[in-house]
Design a protein around this motif. Structure first.
Motif, PDB file in Angstrom:
ATOM      1  N   SER A   1       0.819  -1.218   0.000  1.00  0.00           N
ATOM      2  CA  SER A   1       0.000   0.000   0.000  1.00  0.00           C
ATOM      3  C   SER A   1       0.849   1.262   0.000  1.00  0.00           C
ATOM      4  CB  SER A   1      -0.927   0.016   1.221  1.00  0.00           C
ATOM      5  OG  SER A   1      -1.850  -1.048   1.191  1.00  0.00           O
ATOM      6  N   VAL A   2       1.889   1.263   0.847  1.00  0.00           N
ATOM      7  CA  VAL A   2       2.780   2.420   0.949  1.00  0.00           C
ATOM      8  C   VAL A   2       4.218   1.907   0.995  1.00  0.00           C
ATOM      9  CG1 VAL A   2       3.477   4.424   2.309  1.00  0.00           C
ATOM     10  CG2 VAL A   2       1.054   3.787   2.200  1.00  0.00           C
ATOM     11  N   SER A   3       4.980   2.195  -0.040  1.00  0.00           N
ATOM     12  CA  SER A   3       6.377   1.774  -0.066  1.00  0.00           C
ATOM     13  C   SER A   3       7.189   2.606   0.923  1.00  0.00           C
ATOM     14  CB  SER A   3       6.948   1.947  -1.476  1.00  0.00           C
ATOM     15  OG  SER A   3       7.030   3.327  -1.799  1.00  0.00           O
ATOM     16  N   ILE A   4       8.395   2.134   1.217  1.00  0.00           N
ATOM     17  CA  ILE A   4       9.275   2.902   2.087  1.00  0.00           C
ATOM     18  C   ILE A   4       9.581   4.266   1.458  1.00  0.00           C
ATOM     19  CG2 ILE A   4      11.557   3.034   3.170  1.00  0.00           C
ATOM     20  CD1 ILE A   4       9.710   1.049   4.520  1.00  0.00           C
ATOM     21  N   ASP A   5       9.821   4.290   0.155  1.00  0.00           N
ATOM     22  CA  ASP A   5      10.091   5.556  -0.535  1.00  0.00           C
ATOM     23  C   ASP A   5       8.928   6.524  -0.378  1.00  0.00           C
ATOM     24  OD1 ASP A   5      12.581   4.743  -1.342  1.00  0.00           O
ATOM     25  OD2 ASP A   5      11.979   4.204  -3.378  1.00  0.00           O
ATOM     26  N   ASN A   6       7.700   6.019  -0.529  1.00  0.00           N
ATOM     27  CA  ASN A   6       6.532   6.883  -0.382  1.00  0.00           C
ATOM     28  C   ASN A   6       6.348   7.342   1.063  1.00  0.00           C
ATOM     29  OD1 ASN A   6       5.710   6.992  -3.051  1.00  0.00           O
ATOM     30  ND2 ASN A   6       4.401   5.188  -2.904  1.00  0.00           N
ATOM     31  N   ALA A   7       6.655   6.463   2.004  1.00  0.00           N
ATOM     32  CA  ALA A   7       6.555   6.837   3.412  1.00  0.00           C
ATOM     33  C   ALA A   7       7.522   7.972   3.741  1.00  0.00           C
ATOM     34  CB  ALA A   7       6.839   5.630   4.304  1.00  0.00           C
ATOM     35  N   ILE A   8       8.735   7.913   3.167  1.00  0.00           N
ATOM     36  CA  ILE A   8       9.739   8.943   3.425  1.00  0.00           C
ATOM     37  C   ILE A   8       9.384  10.249   2.722  1.00  0.00           C
ATOM     38  CG2 ILE A   8      12.154   9.595   3.075  1.00  0.00           C
ATOM     39  CD1 ILE A   8      12.839   6.589   3.354  1.00  0.00           C
TER      40      ILE A   8
ATOM     41  N   GLN B   1       1.073  18.316   4.170  1.00  0.00           N
ATOM     42  CA  GLN B   1       0.376  18.416   2.885  1.00  0.00           C
ATOM     43  C   GLN B   1       0.918  17.441   1.854  1.00  0.00           C
ATOM     44  OE1 GLN B   1      -0.497  22.506   1.729  1.00  0.00           O
ATOM     45  NE2 GLN B   1      -0.069  21.990  -0.402  1.00  0.00           N
ATOM     46  N   GLU B   2       2.159  17.042   2.008  1.00  0.00           N
ATOM     47  CA  GLU B   2       2.776  16.110   1.058  1.00  0.00           C
ATOM     48  C   GLU B   2       2.012  14.787   0.978  1.00  0.00           C
ATOM     49  OE1 GLU B   2       5.757  19.220   1.609  1.00  0.00           O
ATOM     50  OE2 GLU B   2       4.282  18.239   2.898  1.00  0.00           O
ATOM     51  N   CYS B   3       1.302  14.415   2.050  1.00  0.00           N
ATOM     52  CA  CYS B   3       0.505  13.183   2.013  1.00  0.00           C
ATOM     53  C   CYS B   3      -0.678  13.304   1.057  1.00  0.00           C
ATOM     54  CB  CYS B   3       0.006  12.833   3.417  1.00  0.00           C
ATOM     55  SG  CYS B   3       1.299  12.247   4.529  1.00  0.00           S
ATOM     56  N   GLU B   4      -1.174  14.515   0.867  1.00  0.00           N
ATOM     57  CA  GLU B   4      -2.247  14.759  -0.095  1.00  0.00           C
ATOM     58  C   GLU B   4      -1.723  14.734  -1.520  1.00  0.00           C
ATOM     59  OE1 GLU B   4      -5.962  16.399   0.228  1.00  0.00           O
ATOM     60  OE2 GLU B   4      -5.560  14.503   1.225  1.00  0.00           O
ATOM     61  N   GLU B   5      -0.448  15.060  -1.680  1.00  0.00           N
ATOM     62  CA  GLU B   5       0.138  15.190  -3.008  1.00  0.00           C
ATOM     63  C   GLU B   5       0.716  13.880  -3.532  1.00  0.00           C
ATOM     64  OE1 GLU B   5       2.934  18.271  -2.244  1.00  0.00           O
ATOM     65  OE2 GLU B   5       1.398  19.816  -1.971  1.00  0.00           O
ATOM     66  N   ASN B   6       0.769  12.866  -2.683  1.00  0.00           N
ATOM     67  CA  ASN B   6       1.236  11.540  -3.085  1.00  0.00           C
ATOM     68  C   ASN B   6       0.006  10.657  -3.273  1.00  0.00           C
ATOM     69  OD1 ASN B   6       2.065   8.692  -2.697  1.00  0.00           O
ATOM     70  ND2 ASN B   6       4.092   9.550  -2.293  1.00  0.00           N
ATOM     71  N   SER B   7      -0.267  10.228  -4.486  1.00  0.00           N
ATOM     72  CA  SER B   7      -1.524   9.538  -4.794  1.00  0.00           C
ATOM     73  C   SER B   7      -1.666   8.231  -4.019  1.00  0.00           C
ATOM     74  CB  SER B   7      -1.631   9.271  -6.301  1.00  0.00           C
ATOM     75  OG  SER B   7      -0.523   8.504  -6.757  1.00  0.00           O
ATOM     76  N   ASN B   8      -0.576   7.473  -3.871  1.00  0.00           N
ATOM     77  CA  ASN B   8      -0.655   6.207  -3.139  1.00  0.00           C
ATOM     78  C   ASN B   8      -0.955   6.436  -1.662  1.00  0.00           C
ATOM     79  OD1 ASN B   8      -0.077   4.659  -5.395  1.00  0.00           O
ATOM     80  ND2 ASN B   8       2.116   4.574  -4.989  1.00  0.00           N
ATOM     81  N   VAL B   9      -0.280   7.410  -1.091  1.00  0.00           N
ATOM     82  CA  VAL B   9      -0.486   7.705   0.321  1.00  0.00           C
ATOM     83  C   VAL B   9      -1.881   8.281   0.545  1.00  0.00           C
ATOM     84  CG1 VAL B   9       0.294   9.131   2.251  1.00  0.00           C
ATOM     85  CG2 VAL B   9       1.970   8.004   0.779  1.00  0.00           C
ATOM     86  N   LYS B  10      -2.309   9.166  -0.331  1.00  0.00           N
ATOM     87  CA  LYS B  10      -3.644   9.756  -0.205  1.00  0.00           C
ATOM     88  C   LYS B  10      -4.724   8.684  -0.235  1.00  0.00           C
ATOM     89  CE  LYS B  10      -6.731  13.197  -2.243  1.00  0.00           C
ATOM     90  NZ  LYS B  10      -6.886  14.223  -3.328  1.00  0.00           N
ATOM     91  N   GLN B  11      -4.582   7.737  -1.144  1.00  0.00           N
ATOM     92  CA  GLN B  11      -5.558   6.653  -1.239  1.00  0.00           C
ATOM     93  C   GLN B  11      -5.560   5.807   0.024  1.00  0.00           C
ATOM     94  OE1 GLN B  11      -4.890   4.005  -4.545  1.00  0.00           O
ATOM     95  NE2 GLN B  11      -6.705   2.760  -4.129  1.00  0.00           N
ATOM     96  N   TYR B  12      -4.359   5.512   0.547  1.00  0.00           N
ATOM     97  CA  TYR B  12      -4.286   4.711   1.765  1.00  0.00           C
ATOM     98  C   TYR B  12      -4.944   5.436   2.938  1.00  0.00           C
ATOM     99  CZ  TYR B  12      -2.785   2.375   5.922  1.00  0.00           C
ATOM    100  OH  TYR B  12      -2.814   1.750   7.137  1.00  0.00           O
TER     101      TYR B  12
END
Length: 444
Positions: free
Chosen positions: A296-303, A326-337
């Motif tokens: 769902s959330v890769s390490i790269d996306n988490a960082i 706000q960066e969590c809104e701008e990352n599509s994978n993280v936003k979906q999670y």
């Protein structure tokens, strides 16, 4: 006795800049040499503090460090007037000058480790400033950190202040960025969860190969002893060396916890199943774990999003809120999670998003900016009231920022002796606003 979790956020200092000093912090390295905006940075932090205070949470302010640190430059051989020292250091050792100008104390999750009175043998709140020995620009913070904390929490009846651990790598300590407290109620005894990256005295354990493990097992043990914690209420876990090598330089980049909830990535710890079992054994079966899978959330996306460098807060109305950048809104994978997380009813009721881009560009999100201090009603009354956020205090501090802060700063500007004067003038006024007394060297 009723108790509260207070969040004390670091006020961004007037020398906030991007010098790329923190090896292993990918955001810091990526944005090295870009122009920063100290005024915007401070205002972004103040806006978060004000919003959380308006939700009924106890919100405090921690003053920045004196920068540039002229005393350190003198100790390293520079002499003359303070202004001459700045010019000489800029000419002969610009990176050293940048280190002594760093505004990194804004990330007060690294300021100290704090244990509430419900956990300690002497029933006082214990503070140990972090020595931060892994990075030179942060290793010069702990003495002033201790002075500021004592000015905020001055009652010896209620607060116990320790010196930092020995400033050697064997006892490398990064403060509350590697410490979480779990409990059913804030005023009851809880579980203190320490996370380290390596054993200093035992080579049998694996360590990261690329980036340094900043927190040692020995430092965790020492703080637990200093804070007079019941060893049956302490859990010490090792961070996964593989994720440190991917840029997870603190536990708060891969996990966050509060009350009876741990929110973490599935790759956070060595022997993760064992860590869960130890926490559940003490906390009981009501202890909740939200484990985020790599799928769902890769390490790269988490960082890059700092999903876990967030705040888990218990609101007065009983809701649990996750404070995200706000960066969590701008990352599509993280936003979906995150959207799925809130609807899944696993223990997080809602999400709040804040623009903290100035801090994020240097590798610090909502969790980095705050130090958590659990206080009962008597202890809260003993806190210096001028460091607590109110509507009036917000207005005063915003005006102070407008008066003293630049809106653009690049590394070359650090050679300007006027920046030293501007910074000292601002901090001298701030100590009066926050009623801190003379906590800086230039005030002595």
């Amino acid at each position: 006795m009723k108790a509260f979790e207070a969040n004390f956020d670091g006020l961004v200092g007037p020398t906030h800049n991007y010098s790329g000093l923190a090896y292993g912090n990918l955001a810091s390295a990526k944005n090295c040499a870009k122009a920063s905006n100290p005024k915007q940075a401070a205002k972004q932090g103040l806006a978060k503090m004000k919003t959380l205070a308006e939700l009924g949470l106890v919100q405090g302010i921690i003053a920045p460090q004196e920068r540039p640190d002229i005393a350190t430059l003198r100790n390293l051989g520079f002499s003359g007037s303070d202004q001459n020292i700045v010019q000489l250091a800029a000419k002969h050792s610009p990176k050293l000058l940048a280190s002594c100008y760093s505004a990194s104390s804004m990330w007060t999750a690294n300021a100290a480790t704090v244990s509430p009175s419900a956990d300690t043998f002497d029933k006082r709140v214990h503070f140990t400033p972090a020595n931060l020995v892994n990075q030179f620009h942060r290793s010069i913070e702990h003495v002033t950190t201790g002075k500021i904390l004592k000015a905020m929490f001055s009652s010896e009846q209620h607060f116990h202040h320790h010196s930092a651990l020995p400033s050697v790598n064997h006892f490398g300590d990064e403060g509350a960025a590697n410490h979480t407290r779990f409990c059913s109620e804030y005023g009851e005894a809880g579980v203190e969860f320490f996370v380290h990256g390596r054993h200093a005295f035992d080579s049998r354990f694996t360590q990261p190969k690329k980036y340094p493990a900043r927190q040692t097992f020995e430092a965790c043990e020492a703080i637990a002893r200093l804070h007079q914690l019941d060893e049956q209420q302490v859990v010490i876990a090792q961070q996964n060396p593989a994720v440190i090598d991917q840029g997870v330089f603190h536990n708060d980049v891969i996990a966050v916890g509060n009350r009876n909830l741990l929110f973490c990535h599935e790759q956070a710890y060595v022997d993760q199943t064992k860590v869960y079992a130890e926490l559940k054994q003490i906390m009981g079966e009501d202890f909740k774990i939200i484990e985020v899978p790599t799928s769902s959330v890769s390490i790269d996306n988490a960082i890059s999003s700092y999903l876990f460098n967030s705040q888990l807060l218990s609101l007065p109305n009983g809701e649990t809120v996750l404070v995200l950048p706000q960066e969590c809104e701008e990352n599509s994978n993280v936003k979906q999670y995150v959207q799925q997380l809130v609807t899944s009813q696993q223990g997080i009721d809602k999400v709040m998003i804040f623009d903290l881009k100035q801090s994020m560009a240097n590798g610090g999100g909502p969790a980095c900016l705050r130090l958590r201090v659990v206080l009962n009603e008597q202890e809260l009354q003993a806190v210096n009231p001028e460091v607590l956020m109110t509507g009036d205090k917000f207005a005063v501090l915003n005006q102070w920022v407008d008066k003293h802060y630049r809106d653009r700063l690049v590394e070359a500007d650090l050679a300007d002796p006027n920046l030293l004067v501007e910074s000292r003038t601002a901090l001298d006024e701030l100590t009066q606003i926050l009623n801190l007394g003379s906590v800086y060297n230039f005030q002595q």
